[in-house]
Write a protein that holds these residues in place. Structure first.
Motif, PDB file in Angstrom:
ATOM      1  N   ASN A 168      49.260  35.841  35.971  1.00  0.00           N
ATOM      2  CA  ASN A 168      49.943  34.561  36.807  1.00  0.00           C
ATOM      3  C   ASN A 168      48.487  34.016  37.389  1.00  0.00           C
ATOM      4  O   ASN A 168      47.410  34.669  37.776  1.00  0.00           O
ATOM      5  N   VAL A 169      48.604  32.683  37.891  1.00  0.00           N
ATOM      6  CA  VAL A 169      47.520  32.146  38.732  1.00  0.00           C
ATOM      7  C   VAL A 169      48.051  32.135  40.105  1.00  0.00           C
ATOM      8  O   VAL A 169      48.937  31.493  40.270  1.00  0.00           O
ATOM      9  N   VAL A 170      47.336  32.380  41.037  1.00  0.00           N
ATOM     10  CA  VAL A 170      47.868  32.359  42.404  1.00  0.00           C
ATOM     11  C   VAL A 170      47.403  31.197  42.908  1.00  0.00           C
ATOM     12  O   VAL A 170      46.079  30.691  42.825  1.00  0.00           O
ATOM     13  N   THR A 171      48.316  30.553  43.624  1.00  0.00           N
ATOM     14  CA  THR A 171      47.935  29.308  44.246  1.00  0.00           C
ATOM     15  C   THR A 171      48.046  29.355  46.016  1.00  0.00           C
ATOM     16  O   THR A 171      48.525  30.144  46.325  1.00  0.00           O
ATOM     17  N   ASN A 172      48.074  28.276  46.379  1.00  0.00           N
ATOM     18  CA  ASN A 172      48.093  28.083  47.970  1.00  0.00           C
ATOM     19  C   ASN A 172      46.966  28.505  48.873  1.00  0.00           C
ATOM     20  O   ASN A 172      46.020  29.353  48.347  1.00  0.00           O
ATOM     21  N   GLU A 173      47.027  28.712  49.913  1.00  0.00           N
ATOM     22  CA  GLU A 173      46.196  29.203  50.812  1.00  0.00           C
ATOM     23  C   GLU A 173      46.310  30.530  51.067  1.00  0.00           C
ATOM     24  O   GLU A 173      47.402  31.365  50.676  1.00  0.00           O
ATOM     25  N   GLU A 174      45.643  31.427  51.650  1.00  0.00           N
ATOM     26  CA  GLU A 174      45.461  32.809  51.938  1.00  0.00           C
ATOM     27  C   GLU A 174      47.097  33.058  52.868  1.00  0.00           C
ATOM     28  O   GLU A 174      47.495  32.285  53.612  1.00  0.00           O
ATOM     29  N   ASP A 175      47.621  34.112  52.199  1.00  0.00           N
ATOM     30  CA  ASP A 175      49.012  34.681  52.856  1.00  0.00           C
ATOM     31  C   ASP A 175      50.052  33.745  52.634  1.00  0.00           C
ATOM     32  O   ASP A 175      51.060  33.958  53.226  1.00  0.00           O
ATOM     33  N   GLU A 176      50.039  32.640  51.804  1.00  0.00           N
ATOM     34  CA  GLU A 176      51.144  31.854  51.239  1.00  0.00           C
ATOM     35  C   GLU A 176      51.939  32.459  50.221  1.00  0.00           C
ATOM     36  O   GLU A 176      52.886  31.884  49.708  1.00  0.00           O
ATOM     37  N   ALA A 177      51.131  33.328  49.496  1.00  0.00           N
ATOM     38  CA  ALA A 177      51.990  34.093  48.377  1.00  0.00           C
ATOM     39  C   ALA A 177      52.777  33.267  47.313  1.00  0.00           C
ATOM     40  O   ALA A 177      54.016  33.378  47.068  1.00  0.00           O
ATOM     41  N   ASP A 178      52.010  32.421  46.583  1.00  0.00           N
ATOM     42  CA  ASP A 178      52.657  31.660  45.629  1.00  0.00           C
ATOM     43  C   ASP A 178      51.957  31.819  44.080  1.00  0.00           C
ATOM     44  O   ASP A 178      50.651  32.089  44.406  1.00  0.00           O
ATOM     45  N   ALA A 179      52.454  31.501  43.146  1.00  0.00           N
ATOM     46  CA  ALA A 179      51.863  31.996  41.942  1.00  0.00           C
ATOM     47  C   ALA A 179      52.508  31.331  40.684  1.00  0.00           C
ATOM     48  O   ALA A 179      53.677  30.765  40.632  1.00  0.00           O
ATOM     49  N   VAL A 180      51.970  30.864  39.621  1.00  0.00           N
ATOM     50  CA  VAL A 180      52.505  30.399  38.488  1.00  0.00           C
ATOM     51  C   VAL A 180      52.194  31.340  37.110  1.00  0.00           C
ATOM     52  O   VAL A 180      51.069  31.853  36.864  1.00  0.00           O
ATOM     53  N   LEU A 181      53.039  31.858  36.593  1.00  0.00           N
ATOM     54  CA  LEU A 181      53.381  32.512  35.504  1.00  0.00           C
ATOM     55  C   LEU A 181      52.863  31.816  34.367  1.00  0.00           C
ATOM     56  O   LEU A 181      53.535  30.745  34.113  1.00  0.00           O
ATOM     57  N   ILE A 182      51.920  32.340  33.445  1.00  0.00           N
ATOM     58  CA  ILE A 182      51.423  31.396  32.311  1.00  0.00           C
ATOM     59  C   ILE A 182      52.430  31.986  30.831  1.00  0.00           C
ATOM     60  O   ILE A 182      52.227  33.180  30.772  1.00  0.00           O
ATOM     61  N   ARG A 183      53.308  31.353  30.509  1.00  0.00           N
ATOM     62  CA  ARG A 183      54.183  31.895  29.567  1.00  0.00           C
ATOM     63  C   ARG A 183      53.854  31.661  28.042  1.00  0.00           C
ATOM     64  O   ARG A 183      54.230  32.294  27.241  1.00  0.00           O
TER      65      ARG A 183
END
Length: 195
Positions: free
Chosen positions: A85-100
């Motif tokens: 996964n690629v972690v996105t957003n600012e610190e503590d916002e806990a979003d990510a994109v799974l590369i499939r």
DNA sequence: TAGAGGATTGAT
DNA sequence: TCAATCCTCTAC
């Protein structure tokens, strides 16, 4: 050109998941460069139940998701597969994109070897398979995505909006109504997309 | 500290 | 449709 820090730190993980289509994912293992073009992604955000970091609950496993955008989040699924996964957003916002899924570009022969198959179509068409082909495992967890060993690259390819297909994410039935969110994105008609 | 289960895959 | 297989997470 490697993607820079600001690309990852936007607050709209769904938008970033779409923008990642057509970008390159590469690793350098034993002095060999392996990788390909991203053709399928899924967005995950702490606001919905499909996400490991739902309600911002921090655990040993998902800790990296709480770092600022641009980190790699690699975890083991079903005890067998490494998922990247690629972690996105600012610190503590806990979003990510799974590369499939990827379309192979570099080091195809080596990736076939890593995958233990001679069938090119089978080496990167699935989240567990592409990590094996590129040699990604949990040792890459928390790595920055502009490092020497693993990085994302702008290939100069623009995927027009009409070429992007969205559909519900795979394998998260436990997420209830959130499993219906159309947060899986792929390039229309691309043969490398997972089954 | 034990038990359940998972962002998958390939074979049956 | 089902097994493989290993943490992590949760509940006792």
């Amino acid at each position: 050109m490697k993607l820079n820090e600001s690309f990852y730190q936007g607050n709209n993980v769904v938008k970033i998941a779409k923008e990642l289509l057509g970008k390159g994912l590469f690793t350098k293992i034993n002095n060999k460069t392996l990788g390909g073009m991203i053709v399928e992604t899924e967005a995950y955000s702490h606001v919905e139940k499909g996400c490991h970091a739902y309600q911002k609950k921090k655990t040993i496993r998902n800790e990296v998701m709480f770092k600022h955008g641009g980190h790699a989040y690699v975890y083991v699924c079903y005890g067998i597969h490494n998922l990247f996964n690629v972690v996105t957003n600012e610190e503590d916002e806990a979003d990510a994109v799974l590369i499939r899924a990827l379309e192979p570009v570099k080091g195809i022969e080596w990736m076939k070897k890593n995958s233990n198959t001679s069938n090119e179509k089978r080496i990167t068409s699935g989240p567990g398979k592409l990590t094996k082909a590129l040699g990604i495992d949990r040792s890459h967890n928390a790595d920055l995505l502009w490092s020497e060993h693993i990085w994302l690259e702008d290939l100069g390819i623009i995927i027009p909006k009409r070429q992007i297909v969205s559909s519900p994410r795979i394998g998260i039935d436990y997420a209830g109504e959130d499993a219906l969110l159309p947060w899986r994105f792929s390039i229309k008609g691309n043969v490398w997309v997972s089954k």
